[in-house]
Design a protein around this motif. Structure first.
Motif, PDB file in Angstrom:
ATOM      1  N   ILE A  87       0.786  -1.244   0.000  1.00 30.13           N
ATOM      2  CA  ILE A  87       0.000   0.000   0.000  1.00 30.13           C
ATOM      3  C   ILE A  87       0.817   1.294   0.000  1.00 30.13           C
ATOM      4  O   ILE A  87       0.266   2.356  -0.229  1.00 30.13           O
ATOM      5  N   THR A 127      -8.701   1.714  -4.719  1.00 28.45           N
ATOM      6  CA  THR A 127      -8.219   2.904  -4.005  1.00 28.45           C
ATOM      7  C   THR A 127      -8.568   4.154  -4.807  1.00 28.45           C
ATOM      8  O   THR A 127      -8.577   4.118  -6.057  1.00 28.45           O
ATOM      9  N   SER A 128      -8.774   5.261  -4.093  1.00 26.97           N
ATOM     10  CA  SER A 128      -9.009   6.550  -4.759  1.00 26.97           C
ATOM     11  C   SER A 128      -7.819   6.956  -5.621  1.00 26.97           C
ATOM     12  O   SER A 128      -7.976   7.737  -6.578  1.00 26.97           O
ATOM     13  N   PHE A 179     -11.266   6.185   0.027  1.00 23.45           N
ATOM     14  CA  PHE A 179     -10.393   7.360  -0.020  1.00 23.45           C
ATOM     15  C   PHE A 179      -9.472   7.273   1.203  1.00 23.45           C
ATOM     16  O   PHE A 179      -9.495   6.276   1.920  1.00 23.45           O
ATOM     17  N   ASP A 210       5.142  17.461   0.607  1.00 23.96           N
ATOM     18  CA  ASP A 210       4.286  18.457  -0.038  1.00 23.96           C
ATOM     19  C   ASP A 210       3.072  18.788   0.837  1.00 23.96           C
ATOM     20  O   ASP A 210       2.343  17.885   1.260  1.00 23.96           O
ATOM     21  N   ARG A 215      -6.959  15.969   0.407  1.00 19.62           N
ATOM     22  CA  ARG A 215      -7.454  14.600   0.537  1.00 19.62           C
ATOM     23  C   ARG A 215      -8.782  14.599   1.293  1.00 19.62           C
ATOM     24  O   ARG A 215      -9.100  15.544   2.016  1.00 19.62           O
ATOM     25  N   PHE A 217     -10.015  12.620   4.093  1.00 17.72           N
ATOM     26  CA  PHE A 217      -9.589  11.678   5.137  1.00 17.72           C
ATOM     27  C   PHE A 217     -10.821  11.074   5.815  1.00 17.72           C
ATOM     28  O   PHE A 217     -11.687  11.797   6.316  1.00 17.72           O
ATOM     29  N   VAL A 253      -2.919  19.085   3.109  1.00 22.06           N
ATOM     30  CA  VAL A 253      -2.006  18.512   4.107  1.00 22.06           C
ATOM     31  C   VAL A 253      -1.581  19.603   5.103  1.00 22.06           C
ATOM     32  O   VAL A 253      -1.512  19.374   6.321  1.00 22.06           O
TER      33      VAL A 253
END
Ligand SMILES: C[C@H]1O[C@H](OP(=O)(O)OP(=O)(O)OC[C@H]2O[C@@H](n3cnc4c(=O)[nH]c(N)nc43)[C@H](O)[C@@H]2O)[C@@H](O)[C@@H](O)C1=O
Length: 333
Positions: A87, A127-128, A179, A210, A215, A217, A253
């Protein structure tokens, strides 16, 4: 008296797999869980589940790259949940063959076992990341596939095999596309445990790669419930379909670091470490789920806000007993 349904789970010793195992047992399933043999003879996170959960779990040693052990795992199962995968995105630049072996050939082995045994349902994990940087948000399942890393390509390869088995052989497969999932037991290499670990160690300047990517989460218990939802819904609602699982929330992030600081009551500065940057064209800049299809088909909705999930995750990662488990290295899965 009918016995409880038997769920076979690949990757049960991992992060999402261990939460799914708990959710399956809580909903009345027996679980046959495949744990990968390693030289530590460990069953990963399965070892840490409470004994009343483990009473319902049969652990078998095996490996998705080995067709024989996959067939043994699935024999007699009412539903198979395929979560075993490599992963970590950065490591896929270093070892792409390993990703194809586990994520593509491993998925093929699961599909072949389902076909040979007539397993009534397979939930396959996508997966996204297969969408690449979003062209439109929120992302529906009709968004084009654009694989920007060897990891994403290997997962998309597994997805395409699953689709082709449904079309070619009528294999009763459902694909779930989570996601970014976070929570207790996630690898310390992922961004949320990385930040929590640094704060817990007393750092107030956080060093990351970065800060710009955004995202969606999603707390791991919500992701586990999404697996259960597609594994138990009426076949005509889900079989042969792909479903996003995410909250629809979007955070960068950089803003995530600030939110973790708020939750952990620690004002934080952030600095960039260029060694942690991914190759520019490989970093996926924006991923936000539209999970309407999943909600419509199964009634699933996320139960935790990001802040609630972060608070529970921070509590778990700051418990010395949990942190100590990572020191063995074998839980970093
Ligand atoms: C859906 C997807 O979810 C996971 O992949 P991930 O997105 O790499 O997960 P994460 O939560 O570690 O990163 C989120 C973002 O944070 C950025 N980021 C910045 N600086 C650091 C940093 O220093 N460390 C890390 N780990 N990430 C960083 C990083 O570049 C990325 O944009 C896997 O489970 C995967 O299997 C999967 O399928």
């Amino acid at each position: 008296m009918t016995s409880a349904p038997l769920a076979a789970v690949t990757g049960a010793e991992g992060f999402i797999g261990s939460h799914l195992t708990e959710a399956l047992v809580a909903s009345g399933h027996r679980v046959r869980a495949m744990a990968q043999y390693n030289s530590f003879s460990s069953y990963g996170w399965l070892e840490t589940l409470p004994s009343d959960v483990l009473d319902q779990v049969e652990i078998v040693l095996g490996d998705v790259r080995d067709p024989g052990s996959v067939r043994g795992l699935l024999d007699g199962a009412d539903c198979a949940y395929h979560l075993a995968a490599l992963i970590a995105i950065p490591y896929s630049y270093q070892a792409p063959h390993s990703y194809v072996d586990t994520n593509v050939t491993g998925t093929l082995n699961v599909l072949e076992a389902v076909r040979a045994l007539g397993t009534p349902r397979l939930v396959h994990t996508s997966t996204s990341e297969t969408y690449g940087t979003a062209r439109t948000v929120p992302i529906t399942e009709d968004h084009p596939i654009n694989t920007q890393s060897p990891y994403a390509a290997s997962k998309a390869g597994g997805d395409r095999l699953a689709d082709s088995y449904h079309a070619s052989f009528g294999t009763p497969v459902v694909t779930l596309r989570p996601f970014n999932t976070f929570g207790p037991r996630q690898s310390m290499r992922a961004v949320i445990p990385t930040v929590i670990g640094q704060v817990a160690a007393g750092q107030r300047t956080i060093t990351l790669g970065d800060l710009r990517p955004t995202r969606d989460f999603t707390f791991v218990e919500d992701t586990a419930r999404a697996f259960l939802a597609v594994g138990t819904a009426a076949a005509e609602q889900v079989v042969g379909r792909t479903f996003n699982a995410g909250t629809g929330g979007e955070i960068s992030v950089g803003d995530l670091v600030a939110l973790i600081g708020k939750v952990m009551d620690a004002p934080l500065d952030v600095q960039e470490d260029s060694a942690r940057l991914r190759p520019a064209a490989s970093e996926v800049m924006r991923l936000v789920a539209d999970a309407t299809r999943l909600t419509t088909a199964t009634g699933w909705r996320p139960a935790s806000t990001l802040e609630e999930g972060l608070a529970r995750t921070a509590r778990w990662f700051t418990d010395p007993a949990n942190l100590a488990r990572y020191k063995t290295g074998i839980y970093n899965i």
